[in-house]
Design a protein around this motif. Structure first.
Motif, short mmCIF file in Angstrom:
data_model
loop_
_atom_site.label_atom_id
_atom_site.label_comp_id
_atom_site.label_asym_id
_atom_site.label_seq_id
_atom_site.Cartn_x
_atom_site.Cartn_y
_atom_site.Cartn_z
N ALA A 605 30.55 -62.74 18.94
CA ALA A 605 29.25 -62.43 19.53
C ALA A 605 28.13 -63.05 18.71
CB ALA A 605 29.05 -60.92 19.61
N VAL A 606 27.36 -63.98 19.30
CA VAL A 606 26.21 -64.53 18.59
C VAL A 606 25.27 -63.38 18.23
CG1 VAL A 606 26.34 -66.83 19.59
CG2 VAL A 606 25.02 -65.06 20.75
N SER A 607 24.60 -63.50 17.10
CA SER A 607 23.88 -62.36 16.53
C SER A 607 22.45 -62.21 17.01
CB SER A 607 23.89 -62.45 15.00
OG SER A 607 25.22 -62.54 14.51
N ASN A 608 21.77 -63.33 17.30
CA ASN A 608 20.35 -63.25 17.64
C ASN A 608 19.91 -64.55 18.31
OD1 ASN A 608 20.11 -65.12 15.46
ND2 ASN A 608 19.85 -63.43 14.03
N ALA A 609 18.60 -64.62 18.63
CA ALA A 609 18.08 -65.78 19.34
C ALA A 609 18.22 -67.06 18.52
CB ALA A 609 16.62 -65.55 19.71
N GLN A 610 18.11 -66.96 17.19
CA GLN A 610 18.25 -68.15 16.37
C GLN A 610 19.66 -68.71 16.44
OE1 GLN A 610 15.81 -69.94 14.55
NE2 GLN A 610 17.55 -71.36 14.66
N GLN A 611 20.67 -67.83 16.43
CA GLN A 611 22.04 -68.31 16.55
C GLN A 611 22.31 -68.84 17.95
OE1 GLN A 611 25.23 -65.53 15.65
NE2 GLN A 611 26.62 -67.18 15.08
N VAL A 612 21.69 -68.25 18.97
CA VAL A 612 21.81 -68.80 20.32
C VAL A 612 21.28 -70.23 20.34
CG1 VAL A 612 20.96 -68.64 22.69
CG2 VAL A 612 21.73 -66.59 21.51
N ALA A 613 20.12 -70.45 19.71
CA ALA A 613 19.55 -71.80 19.66
C ALA A 613 20.46 -72.76 18.90
CB ALA A 613 18.18 -71.75 19.00
N ASP A 614 21.04 -72.30 17.79
CA ASP A 614 21.88 -73.17 16.97
C ASP A 614 23.23 -73.46 17.63
OD1 ASP A 614 19.89 -73.11 15.07
OD2 ASP A 614 20.84 -71.57 13.84
N VAL A 615 23.83 -72.44 18.26
CA VAL A 615 25.18 -72.58 18.79
C VAL A 615 25.16 -73.06 20.24
CG1 VAL A 615 27.29 -71.32 19.38
CG2 VAL A 615 26.13 -70.86 17.21
N VAL A 616 24.36 -72.39 21.06
CA VAL A 616 24.33 -72.70 22.49
C VAL A 616 23.43 -73.89 22.78
CG1 VAL A 616 23.84 -71.77 24.79
CG2 VAL A 616 24.84 -70.30 23.03
N GLY A 617 22.23 -73.87 22.20
CA GLY A 617 21.30 -75.00 22.40
C GLY A 617 20.33 -74.80 23.54
N TYR A 618 20.40 -73.66 24.25
CA TYR A 618 19.40 -73.34 25.27
C TYR A 618 19.32 -71.84 25.48
CZ TYR A 618 23.63 -73.48 28.27
OH TYR A 618 24.89 -73.32 28.81
#
Length: 618
Positions: A605-618
Motif C-alpha cells: 500500500a503506497v503511504s501518501n501522495a508523495q509516494q503516489v507521485a514517485d511510484v505511480v506518476g499521476y
C-alpha cells in the motif's frame, strides 16, 4: 486497537511524579474559578508500580520493558483525597475504562504495550459533585529483541546471508542447492535505491516443487523450547490437495513447526507435533487460515508461539487467523531451519511451488501489532515497500491480448470486440471486457491499483442516474467484486465549456448536457450496497483521469487518489477474497464505455501522495 507509536497526540501537559509537582500540575488541569480557587478535585498522582516509569517533566525519560512485556502503574485520588471514582486509558486503546469507585484511595492498572515507542496514560478522577481532575503521563517502551535470523536473497549467487547480525560467527546463512532452487527479481520489497542513488530490483527465492528445491541452515536458528516467532512472504504458483511448507525447523523425526499450506483444507496452516516421534501422527496441533490462498499472489504469513500461555497463533497478512493450545513442555528441535520444505517421519517433504522472501525469526513472541507491522513491510523513507505485480500498457499494442510487462505473467485477454488502437484499450460499454486467469493480488493483503482512463461521456449520458460504470477490479463470483474502481453518474449539468445554441422561438441559450458524478474505489455488491471512498466533489469525467486505489491491510482502510490528490480520509474496510481480475465488466453483467491507457497493480500500500507521485506518476 489504535496504535500510538510515533504519533503526536493532543493531550494535557505532562506531569511530574512527586506529590508537590503533581499538586502544582493539578491546579492547571482541575480548573479554576475567577478567584483562582480550585473548582474540582486535584489531579491524580500517577507513579510506576513495576517495569515502566513515567517521564518527569524537564527530566530524563528512560525506555524500559518491551513489546508484550507486562508492567503496571498506580494512581491515587490526588493530594487532597477528594476523588471518589477513576477511569483511565492508554494511548494504544480506543476507549476509556468505565468509571470505578476507589476502594482504598488508589488503584493499580496493568500495562501490556503492543509495540516499542512512546505511549501515554490518561487518568481522570471525579469527586462526589462529579467534578473531574485529570493527569497524563508519558512512558517509553524499549525496542524488543531483534531477529535472530533474517534473509533477503539479494546476493548475486551462493548462500543467502543472515542479515540479522554483522558478526560472521553468529550468522545462520542459508545454503541453496539443487536445480529447483534459484533467485528471481520478484522480491517483495520491489525496487530498491542504494545510497548512491543506484536502483536495483529486490530478489526472492524461487523453488520448484518437482525438483525439490529448498534452502536450509546447518544449525538451529530458534530454540523451540521457548517463545518464538517466524514470518515470511510466500507466493505459491499453484494450490491443490498436496501440502507445502514455507518455514520449518528440524527435529530428529519431525519438524517442531511447519508453517505453510494444508491440502486437506486448501488453505494456509501451521502444524506443531506434540512430540518428536517417528510416527509423526500423535498429538499434532494445527491452526487453519480463514480464507484460501490466491495462487500467484504475495501473502505474508506469521507463526507466534507463546511459551507462557502455551498457545500458537497463525497470522495471514497481519490478521489473526486463530490459535491452538500446544504441548507442555515444548520440545527442542536441534536441527536446521528449512525454507520451502518440512520433515515428516524422518524425511523431507512438502516442497514449496513458487517464491519465498524475507523469512525472519525472533526468539520471542511478537505482539499482534508487531506482526501487522511486519506485514506492512516498511521500506525506504518510512514508506511501505511495493512490488509491481501487473502492468498493462496498450501503447503500440494490437491483437486480442496485452502482455504483463511486470514479469509475473498475468496476460490480460480481451474479448473479440475490444479494440487496441495502439494508444488505449477501447471498451464500447456494450460487450467489451478483458480478464486474467487468476487474481493479481491477495485481496486480504495490502495492495495498490492505478489506472489512467477517459470515459465516453456521450454514452454515459444515455445511462440513467445512479449508474455505476466499473473500470476494473477483482471478481467475487459471477456478478460481484472483491474490489473495484468505478464512476457513479448522479445527474446531468450544462456544459458551459462549449458554446450554447439559441432557441429560435424563445431566444434562450440552450447548453449541451453532460453527465456528472464521482469516482469510487471499494467494493460494490450485487445487491446494490457499496463500501467505498469517493472523490470529494462532483465532477464531469472529461479527458484523461489518473486514479489510484489503495488498500492498507495494516490499518484495514481504503484510500482513493484522483490525479495524485487523496480524496477525503481513508475509510474502514473489510477485505473479501476474489477470484480473478477483469477490465470493463461490472456486477449484473453490465459494461463500461471507457478508454484505458494504463493499468498497474502493486503488492503493498503506497503511504501518501508523495509516494503516489514517485511510484505511480499521476
Amino acid at each position: 486497537m489504535a496504535l500510538a507509536l510515533g504519533l503526536t497526540v493532543s493531550t494535557p501537559s505532562l506531569l511530574a511524579l512527586s506529590a508537590s509537582s503533581a499538586q502544582a500540575a493539578s491546579r492547571v488541569t482541575a480548573g479554576q474559578d475567577g478567584q483562582g480557587q480550585l473548582v474540582g478535585p486535584e489531579s491524580p498522582v500517577v507513579k510506576s508500580s513495576s517495569v515502566y516509569a513515567p517521564c518527569v517533566t524537564g527530566g530524563a525519560c528512560e525506555a524500559l520493558g518491551g513489546p508484550n512485556q507486562a508492567g503496571s502503574f498506580t494512581f491515587g485520588t490526588g493530594v487532597d483525597g477528594t476523588g471518589t471514582h477513576y477511569q483511565y486509558r492508554f494511548s494504544y486503546e480506543d476507549v476509556w475504562s468505565d468509571w470505578t469507585a476507589f476502594s482504598d484511595g488508589s488503584f493499580t492498572v496493568g500495562v501490556l504495550p503492543p509495540m516499542s515507542g512512546t505511549f501515554l496514560l490518561d487518568v481522570r478522577v471525579k469527586d462526589a459533585q462529579n467534578r473531574v481532575g485529570a493527569a497524563t503521563v508519558k512512558f517509553l517502551v524499549k525496542m524488543g529483541s531483534a531477529p535472530v535470523g533474517k534473509w533477503n536473497f539479494d546476493e548475486e549467487s551462493g548462500a543467502a546471508v543472515d542479515r540479522s547480525t554483522d558478526d560472521p560467527a553468529l550468522r545462520h546463512d542459508l545454503a541453496l542447492a539443487g536445480s529447483g532452487t534459484s533467485r528471481t527479481d520478484h522480491g517483495r520489497q520491489g525496487e530498491l535505491t542504494a545510497q548512491d542513488g543506484t536502483k536495483t530490483q529486490d530478489k526472492a527465492l524461487a523453488l520448484t516443487r518437482t525438483s525439490q528445491g529448498a534452502a536450509w541452515t546447518a544449525e538451529q536458528v530458534v530454540d523451540t523450547r521457548a517463545s518464538y516467532t517466524v514470518t515470511a512472504w510466500a507466493r505459491p504458483e499453484t494450490t491443490g490437495t498436496e501440502d507445502f511448507a514455507v518455514l520449518a525447523q528440524d527435529g530428529s523425526h519431525q519438524s517442531a513447526f511447519s508453517l505453510g499450506y494444508c491440502g486437506d483444507v486448501r488453505t494456509w496452516c501451521v502444524r506443531l507435533p506434540d512430540e518428536d516421534t517417528a510416527d509423526g501422527g500423535i498429538g499434532t496441533r494445527r491452526v487453519d487460515a480463514l480464507h484460501a490462498p490466491q495462487p500467484g499472489s504475495w501473502t505474508h504469513l506469521g507463526l507466534v508461539v507463546d511459551d507462557a500461555t502455551k498457545k500458537a497463533h497463525l497470522y495471514v497478512n497481519g490478521a489473526p487467523q486463530g490459535s491452538t493450545d500446544i504441548a507442555a513442555p515444548l520440545w527442542a528441535s536441534a536441527g536446521g531451519l528449512q525454507i520451502g520444505r518440512a520433515k515428516h517421519s524422518g524425511s523431507y517433504t512438502d516442497h514449496f511451488p513458487g517464491e519465498i522472501d524475507e523469512p525472519t525469526v525472533w526468539q520471542r513472541q511478537l505482539s499482534p501489532q508487531e506482526v501487522a507491522t511486519e506485514a506492512g513491510l516498511t521500506g525506504e523513507g518510512g514508506h511501505a515497500s511495493v512490488e509491481l505485480v501487473a502492468s498493462y500498457s496498450p501503447a503500440g499494442a494490437t491483437g486480442s491480448s496485452l502482455p504483463d510487462s511486470s514479469g509475473y505473467g498475468n496476460t490480460l485477454t480481451l474479448s473479440s470486440a475490444t479494440s487496441l488502437n495502439g494508444e488505449t484499450i477501447g471498451l464500447d460499454g456494450v460487450d467489451d471486457f478483458g480478464s486474467t486467469e487468476r487474481p493479481l493480488v491477495d485481496d486480504t493483503g495490502s495492495f495498490t491499483v492505478a489506472t489512467a482512463v477517459e470515459v465516453d461521456t456521450e454514452k454515459l449520458s444515455d445511462l440513467p442516474n445512479g449508474s455505476r460504470t466499473r473500470v476494473l477490479g477483482q471478481q467475487a463470483g459471477a456478478a460481484g467484486s472483491s474490489w473495484a474502481v468505478w464512476f457513479e453518474k448522479v445527474g446531468m449539468i450544462d456544459d458551459t465549456s462549449t458554446p450554447p445554441v439559441i432557441d429560435e422561438e424563445t431566444g434562450e441559450l440552450i447548453f449541451q448536457k453532460i453527465p456528472v458524478g464521482r469516482w469510487h474505489f471499494g467494493r460494490p455488491a450485487p445487491d446494490g450496497t457499496v463500501v467505498s471512498v469517493a472523490s470529494e466533489e462532483l465532477g464531469t469525467p472529461k479527458g484523461r483521469v489518473g486514479l489510484t486505489g489503495v488498500y492498507d491491510a495494516t490499518t484495514r482502510t481504503i484510500s482513493l487518489y484522483v490525479d495524485g490528490v487523496r480524496q477525503v480520509t481513508p475509510r474502514a474496510y473489510n477485505a473479501t477474497v476474489g477470484s480473478g481480475f477483469s477490465v470493463g465488466t461490472a456486477w449484473a453483467g453490465s459494461h463500461v464505455p471507457v478508454r484505458i491507457s494504463d493499468i498497474r497493480v502493486w503488492a503493498g500500500a503506497v503511504s501518501n501522495a508523495q509516494q503516489v507521485a514517485d511510484v505511480v506518476g499521476y
